[in-house]
Design an enzyme around this catalytic site. Structure first.
Site, PDB file in Angstrom:
ATOM      1  N   GLY A 122      -9.984  52.480 -79.676  1.00 29.24           N
ATOM      2  CA  GLY A 122     -10.608  52.595 -81.297  1.00 29.24           C
ATOM      3  C   GLY A 122     -10.297  52.530 -81.789  1.00 29.24           C
ATOM      4  N   LEU A 123      -9.557  50.365 -82.645  1.00 28.06           N
ATOM      5  CA  LEU A 123      -8.878  50.034 -83.609  1.00 28.06           C
ATOM      6  C   LEU A 123      -9.181  48.520 -83.190  1.00 28.06           C
ATOM      7  CD1 LEU A 123      -5.246  51.154 -82.873  1.00 28.06           C
ATOM      8  CD2 LEU A 123      -7.240  51.903 -84.267  1.00 28.06           C
ATOM      9  N   SER A 126     -11.824  44.512 -79.724  1.00 22.17           N
ATOM     10  CA  SER A 126     -12.761  43.522 -78.851  1.00 22.17           C
ATOM     11  C   SER A 126     -13.135  42.655 -80.629  1.00 22.17           C
ATOM     12  CB  SER A 126     -14.402  44.381 -78.045  1.00 22.17           C
ATOM     13  OG  SER A 126     -14.201  44.964 -79.332  1.00 22.17           O
ATOM     14  N   ASP A 170     -17.258  47.022 -88.042  1.00 21.23           N
ATOM     15  CA  ASP A 170     -15.641  46.113 -87.293  1.00 21.23           C
ATOM     16  C   ASP A 170     -15.212  44.882 -87.868  1.00 21.23           C
ATOM     17  OD1 ASP A 170     -15.566  49.014 -86.397  1.00 21.23           O
ATOM     18  OD2 ASP A 170     -16.211  48.493 -83.936  1.00 21.23           O
ATOM     19  N   TYR A 220     -21.913  55.037 -75.837  1.00 21.92           N
ATOM     20  CA  TYR A 220     -21.819  54.410 -77.058  1.00 21.92           C
ATOM     21  C   TYR A 220     -23.822  54.624 -78.017  1.00 21.92           C
ATOM     22  CZ  TYR A 220     -21.990  51.425 -81.473  1.00 21.92           C
ATOM     23  OH  TYR A 220     -22.195  51.394 -83.349  1.00 21.92           O
TER      24      TYR A 220
HETATM   25  C1  GLA Z   1     -17.716  51.353 -82.515  1.00 17.76           C
HETATM   26  C2  GLA Z   1     -18.401  50.645 -83.164  1.00 17.76           C
HETATM   27  C3  GLA Z   1     -18.922  49.929 -84.881  1.00 17.76           C
HETATM   28  C4  GLA Z   1     -18.994  51.660 -85.484  1.00 17.76           C
HETATM   29  C5  GLA Z   1     -18.200  52.757 -84.683  1.00 17.76           C
HETATM   30  C6  GLA Z   1     -18.714  54.334 -84.970  1.00 17.76           C
HETATM   31  O1  GLA Z   1     -16.236  51.032 -83.192  1.00 17.76           O
HETATM   32  O2  GLA Z   1     -18.142  48.811 -83.180  1.00 17.76           O
HETATM   33  O3  GLA Z   1     -20.354  49.349 -85.111  1.00 17.76           O
HETATM   34  O4  GLA Z   1     -20.638  52.202 -84.922  1.00 17.76           O
HETATM   35  O5  GLA Z   1     -18.144  52.879 -83.449  1.00 17.76           O
HETATM   36  O6  GLA Z   1     -18.186  54.053 -86.082  1.00 17.76           O
END
Ligand code: GLA
Length: 386
Positions: A122-123, A126, A170, A220
Site C-alpha cells: 500500500g506504499l 507500482s 499515487d 478495488y
Molecule cells: C490506491 C489507488 C489510489 C487511491 C488509494 C485509496 O492506492 O491507486 O488511486 O484510490 O488506493 O485512497
C-alpha cells in the site's frame, strides 16, 4: 547496492542515465481521489531507480533486481499489455502512452529497475515504477510532458495495463513529492499546495502488516463501481451531480435516500465524510492542532472499516493496538487497504515503545511479524547522477 555495477553485470555494458521516483504514504483522504475529493499524501524517501542505456538490437530489454522474470520486446510490440501479472506491464503501459502519442524510439534500450518500496504494502511501489518510467522516457524522447502529464500517464498505464481503475493520488505524489512536505491535492482540478509537515517531536511511523490478503484489482474496482452507482442513483434527485466529493454533509443528508442500494449508500457515506475530514485535517495541521489531525486519522480508519469495508482483520489489529499506546496521536490504514500498511503519528520518545508493544500485540493476534519504518518524506521523481 552498486546499481551501476549491477547494470554492467546484467547487460555487459555501462548504464548511461539513471532516474528515481518515490513511493508514497497517504496521511488522510482515502478512496476519495477517484471521487474528486482532496487527498494528503507525501512522497517517501524510498522508491524505484531506473538505469538505462541504448542497445543496438532494436529491443527494449526489461530487467529488475527485484523480480527474476526478464522480458525483451521488439519496438513494434510496445502498445499492448503482456499476460496479467507480469511486472513489465507497469513500465510498458507508460511507454505505450508515448508511442500512442506518436513518439518513436530509435534503436533499443536496456532498462534495469530496482526498488526498495515493499511490494503490495500500500506504499505505491507500482506508481513508483510507472512514474520513473514516464519520467525517463519523457526525458529520452524530449516529449516535454509536465509532471501532471507524467502522473496521468502512470495512471493510464495502471488502468490499461494493470487493470486497476485507480485515481491519480499515487502517481501524483510520486511525481510531485517534496522533502518534508505533504501534498494537499484537489483531485478534481489537480490544483495542489505543499504543506510543510511541521511536527516537532513527532514522527511518522509506517507499520507493514505483511497481511496474506492483499488488495486485488477486483475489490478495488468494485469500490470504484459502487461509488459510480451511488452517483447514478443520486442523479434522480440531483441530475447535475458528477462526483460524490461535490456533496457536503448537509446536502448529502438531504438527498441520501435516493441511494437505494445499502452497500452503495455506505460507500458514499464514507466518501462524503472522508472528503470533509481531509479538509478539516489540513486546516488543523496548518493551525498546529496535531491532536485534532490525529483524531481525524482515527475516524478515517473507522469509516474505512465500517462503511468502506477495506480494512480487514490485519489492518484493524494494527490500528487498534496503535490506539492503545500512549504517545500515539493518530493511526489509520493507508493506501488501498485490505492488507498493506498503517500510518501513525507518534511522539518521538514513544516510538521505541510503539514498535515494541504494537509489534508484540500484533504478532500475538495474527501470528505475523510486522515491520516498522520511521518514514522520511522525500522529493518526487528526478534524474540521478550516474
Ligand atoms: C490506491 C489507488 C489510489 C487511491 C488509494 C485509496 O492506492 O491507486 O488511486 O484510490 O488506493 O485512497
Amino acid at each position: 547496492m552498486d546499481l551501476n555495477q549491477s547494470f554492467v553485470d546484467v547487460f555487459g555494458h555501462r548504464a548511461e542515465q539513471a532516474f528515481f521516483a518515490p513511493g508514497r504514504v497517504n496521511l488522510i483522504g482515502e478512496h476519495v481521489d477517484y471521487n474528486g475529493g482532496h487527498v494528503f499524501p507525501c512522497a517517501l524517501s524510498f522508491g524505484t531507480r531506473l538505469l538505462l542505456a541504448p542497445n543496438d538490437q532494436n529491443l527494449l530489454r526489461f530487467r529488475s533486481l527485484n523480480v527474476a522474470a526478464a522480458v525483451d520486446l521488439p519496438l513494434d510490440r510496445l502498445t499492448s499489455p503482456l499476460a496479467k501479472g507480469s511486472w513489465v506491464n507497469y513500465p510498458l503501459g507508460c511507454i505505450a502512452q508515448f508511442v500512442r502519442r506518436g513518439y518513436r524510439l530509435h534503436g533499443g534500450y536496456d532498462l534495469l529497475f530496482w526498488g526498495d518500496v515493499p511490494a503490495g504494502a500500500g506504499l505505491s511501489s507500482s506508481a513508483a515504477i510507472e512514474v520513473v518510467t514516464a519520467f525517463a522516457f519523457n526525458h529520452l524522447l524530449e516529449a516535454g510532458c509536465s509532471r501532471a502529464d507524467l502522473a496521468r500517464i502512470g495512471q493510464q498505464s495502471e488502468h490499461e495495463f494493470a487493470g486497476v481503475s485507480c485515481g491519480i493520488m499515487d502517481q501524483f505524489a510520486s511525481a510531485f513529492g517534496r522533502k518534508d512536505h505533504a501534498i494537499y491535492l484537489d483531485c478534481t482540478t489537480l490544483d495542489f499546495e505543499y504543506v510543510p509537515l511541521q511536527m516537532d517531536g513527532v514522527r511518522l511511523v509506517v507499520a507493514n502488516t505483511h497481511s496474506p490478503h492483499k488488495l486485488d484489482s477486483g475489490a478495488y474496482n468494485e469500490r470504484v463501481a459502487q461509488c459510480r452507482e451511488a452517483v447514478e442513483q443520486l442523479r434522480s434527485s440531483s441530475p447535475s451531480l458528477q462526483n460524490l466529493a461535490e456533496l457536503d454533509a448537509q446536502r448529502f443528508a438531504r438527498i441520501r435516500e435516493a441511494i437505494k442500494d445499502p452497500v452503495a449508500l455506505r460507500r458514499a457515506t464514507h466518501v462524503v465524510a472522508e472528503c470533509q475530514r481531509t479538509v478539516d485535517a489540513v486546516r488543523a495541521l496548518k493551525a498546529g492542532d496535531l491532536l485534532r489531525f490525529g483524531r481525524l486519522m482515527n475516524e478515517s480508519h473507522v469509516s474505512l472499516r465500517d462503511d468502506y469495508e477495506v480494512t480487514g482483520p490485519y489492518l484493524d489489529a494494527m490500528a487498534e493496538e496503535a490506539w492503545k499506546v500512549r504517545g500515539v496521536i493518530g493511526s489509520r490504514m493507508t493506501g488501498g487497504g485490505f492488507g498493506g500498511c498503517t500510518v501513525s503519528l507518534v511522539r518521538e520518545e514513544a516510538v521505541p515503545t510503539f514498535v515494541e508493544r504494537v509489534g508484540e500485540a500484533y504478532s500475538a493476534r495474527t501470528g505475523i511479524a510486522p515491520d516498522f519504518y520511521v518514514a522520511e518524506i522525500g522529493d518526487g521523481a528526478r534524474i540521478l547522477d550516474i
